[in-house]
Design a protein around this motif. Structure first.
Motif, mmCIF file in Angstrom:
data_model
loop_
_atom_site.group_PDB
_atom_site.id
_atom_site.type_symbol
_atom_site.label_atom_id
_atom_site.label_comp_id
_atom_site.label_asym_id
_atom_site.label_seq_id
_atom_site.Cartn_x
_atom_site.Cartn_y
_atom_site.Cartn_z
ATOM 1 N N PRO A 11 8.139 -13.939 -3.638
ATOM 2 C CA PRO A 11 8.923 -14.046 -4.867
ATOM 3 C C PRO A 11 8.581 -12.949 -5.880
ATOM 4 O O PRO A 11 7.531 -12.308 -5.777
ATOM 5 N N SER A 12 9.461 -12.773 -6.838
ATOM 6 C CA SER A 12 9.251 -11.777 -7.885
ATOM 7 C C SER A 12 7.898 -12.016 -8.565
ATOM 8 O O SER A 12 7.535 -13.148 -8.858
ATOM 9 N N GLY A 13 7.153 -10.972 -8.755
ATOM 10 C CA GLY A 13 5.892 -11.067 -9.482
ATOM 11 C C GLY A 13 4.678 -11.373 -8.628
ATOM 12 O O GLY A 13 3.569 -11.506 -9.155
ATOM 13 N N LYS A 20 4.013 -7.500 -4.638
ATOM 14 C CA LYS A 20 4.437 -6.669 -3.507
ATOM 15 C C LYS A 20 4.444 -5.183 -3.875
ATOM 16 O O LYS A 20 3.876 -4.357 -3.165
ATOM 17 N N SER A 21 5.108 -4.865 -4.988
ATOM 18 C CA SER A 21 5.188 -3.453 -5.402
ATOM 19 C C SER A 21 3.808 -2.929 -5.742
ATOM 20 O O SER A 21 3.484 -1.774 -5.463
ATOM 21 N N THR A 22 3.014 -3.789 -6.355
ATOM 22 C CA THR A 22 1.652 -3.391 -6.708
ATOM 23 C C THR A 22 0.875 -2.980 -5.464
ATOM 24 O O THR A 22 0.251 -1.916 -5.433
ATOM 25 N N LEU A 74 2.120 -2.067 -2.537
ATOM 26 C CA LEU A 74 2.731 -0.864 -1.955
ATOM 27 C C LEU A 74 2.210 0.394 -2.655
ATOM 28 O O LEU A 74 1.859 1.375 -2.005
ATOM 29 N N ARG A 75 2.151 0.311 -3.997
ATOM 30 C CA ARG A 75 1.701 1.487 -4.762
ATOM 31 C C ARG A 75 0.221 1.786 -4.554
ATOM 32 O O ARG A 75 -0.221 2.897 -4.828
ATOM 33 N N CYS A 76 -0.537 0.780 -4.084
ATOM 34 C CA CYS A 76 -1.955 1.046 -3.793
ATOM 35 C C CYS A 76 -2.098 1.927 -2.556
ATOM 36 O O CYS A 76 -3.072 2.663 -2.416
ATOM 37 N N LEU A 79 -2.394 5.401 -11.189
ATOM 38 C CA LEU A 79 -1.872 6.275 -12.248
ATOM 39 C C LEU A 79 -1.382 5.459 -13.439
ATOM 40 O O LEU A 79 -1.133 5.990 -14.513
ATOM 41 N N ILE A 80 -1.201 4.128 -13.219
ATOM 42 C CA ILE A 80 -0.722 3.270 -14.297
ATOM 43 C C ILE A 80 -1.891 3.004 -15.252
ATOM 44 O O ILE A 80 -2.950 2.569 -14.812
ATOM 45 N N PRO A 81 -1.696 3.274 -16.545
ATOM 46 C CA PRO A 81 -2.796 3.050 -17.497
ATOM 47 C C PRO A 81 -3.254 1.592 -17.450
ATOM 48 O O PRO A 81 -2.420 0.685 -17.456
ATOM 49 N N PHE A 133 12.429 4.600 -3.431
ATOM 50 C CA PHE A 133 12.425 3.594 -4.486
ATOM 51 C C PHE A 133 13.697 2.750 -4.472
ATOM 52 O O PHE A 133 14.648 3.042 -3.754
ATOM 53 N N GLN A 134 13.676 1.711 -5.299
ATOM 54 C CA GLN A 134 14.806 0.790 -5.374
ATOM 55 C C GLN A 134 16.076 1.518 -5.788
ATOM 56 O O GLN A 134 17.117 1.372 -5.155
ATOM 57 N N ARG A 135 15.973 2.271 -6.866
ATOM 58 C CA ARG A 135 17.134 3.045 -7.306
ATOM 59 C C ARG A 135 17.087 4.407 -6.649
ATOM 60 O O ARG A 135 16.106 5.134 -6.822
ATOM 61 N N ASP A 162 0.667 -19.583 -17.898
ATOM 62 C CA ASP A 162 -0.238 -18.480 -17.578
ATOM 63 C C ASP A 162 0.314 -17.710 -16.388
ATOM 64 O O ASP A 162 0.879 -18.293 -15.481
ATOM 65 N N ARG A 163 0.113 -16.406 -16.409
ATOM 66 C CA ARG A 163 0.493 -15.633 -15.240
ATOM 67 C C ARG A 163 -0.630 -15.724 -14.213
ATOM 68 O O ARG A 163 -1.808 -15.676 -14.547
ATOM 69 N N ARG A 164 -0.249 -15.922 -12.953
ATOM 70 C CA ARG A 164 -1.240 -16.101 -11.893
ATOM 71 C C ARG A 164 -1.264 -14.884 -10.989
ATOM 72 O O ARG A 164 -0.309 -14.122 -10.938
#
Ligand code: ADP
Ligand code: ADP
Length: 234
Positions: A37-39, A42-44, A46-48, A55-57, A90-92, A224-226
């Motif tokens: 599900p969203s959040g 998954k993208s996190t 992939l970017r690892c 590169l994300i602050p 990417f998505q777009r 809370d975000r998990r």
């Protein structure tokens, strides 16, 4: 033969843990889908794999990821070098504001490619199933074609530099159903030539394109975000 060994990886954004304690292997020339599900991170994750995430602050990555047996978060590793060996879509669709030809030639030129560029452009467009549709308009802008064609152009651009791995972050979710099917067919054709990791939230798509699927979940909290977690890999 594992291309990536993901070993107890956790990712924080500041104090927030987005992903907790994920371990699994990604095998060479297979298609691995990351689904959930969203959040759920998954993208996190992939970017690892190409060190884009650090590169994300505020982002920090714990645990270890080995790429061809080599730990990519060691201090002597150049993240730019890692990214050169790992293509990303990417998505777009995001073709460069330049001709179709130059979109493909861009990476090889940067790498000092010495072969015949016309041949490489043709070969890359053919491998992405796009040559027949664009060979008469190679000088036209890469942004002037349809969304599905733009996405296949982005795939052709990525494979023109012969990466070992292609990372795809929801590559179809901005596309119509026909364009989506074309990309799915293309992914199956490229499997066996490249190791492909695709993020999707679509179970049917994961079943259609992937050899292995990593299922992630994120608990619904009380506001809370998990942290996302890997729940199954099969
Ligand atoms: P998914 O791809 O599964 O939708 P993401 O990897 O985009 O999940 O996000 C996982 C979690 O990390 C989400 O709670 C999201 O809000 C958070 N997150 C993602 N990117 C950032 C960021 N740059 N800064 C802070 N939190 C982020
Ligand atoms: P997706 O679910 O497709 O990954 P999102 O809408 O969750 O897309 O995220 C889009 C962008 O915003 C990503 O680059 C992500 O890293 C960033 N992002 C997501 N959540 C946060 C957050 N809580 N804080 C900062 N950036 C975030």
């Amino acid at each position: 033969d594992a291309v990536f060994e993901i070993d107890q990886v956790s990712v924080n954004y500041g104090n927030f843990t987005a992903l907790r304690n994920v371990s699994f292997d990604i095998l060479r020339n297979e298609v691995t889908a990351l689904i959930g599900p969203s959040g759920c991170g998954k993208s996190t994750l992939l970017r690892c794999l190409n060190r884009m995430n650090d590169l994300i602050p505020g982002a920090s990555v714990g645990g270890e990821i080995r790429f061809n047996g080599e730990s990519i978060y060691e201090s002597d590793i150049d993240p730019a070098e890692v990214r050169r060996r790992i293509g990303m879509v990417f998505q777009r669709p995001n073709p460069f504001q330049m001709s179709i030809y130059d979109n493909i030639a861009f990476g090889p030129r940067l790498n000092g490619y010495r072969g015949n560029m016309d041949d490489l452009v043709e070969k890359s467009l053919r491998r992405a199933g796009l040559w027949d549709e664009v060979y008469k308009k190679l000088k036209e802008s890469g942004t002037a074609i349809s969304g599905g064609q733009q996405q296949r152009l982005c795939i052709a651009r990525a494979i023109a530099v012969e990466p070992e791995v292609l990372l795809m972050d929801e590559p179809c979710s901005a596309l119509d159903p026909i364009a989506t099917l074309k990309i799915e067919d293309l992914i199956r054709e490229l499997a066996g030539q490249f190791t492909i990791v695709i993020v999707t939230h679509n179970m049917q798509q994961a079943a259609r394109v992937s050899d292995k699927t990593a299922f992630f979940s994120v608990e619904d909290g009380d506001g809370d975000r998990r942290a996302g977690e890997l729940v199954e890999f099969a």
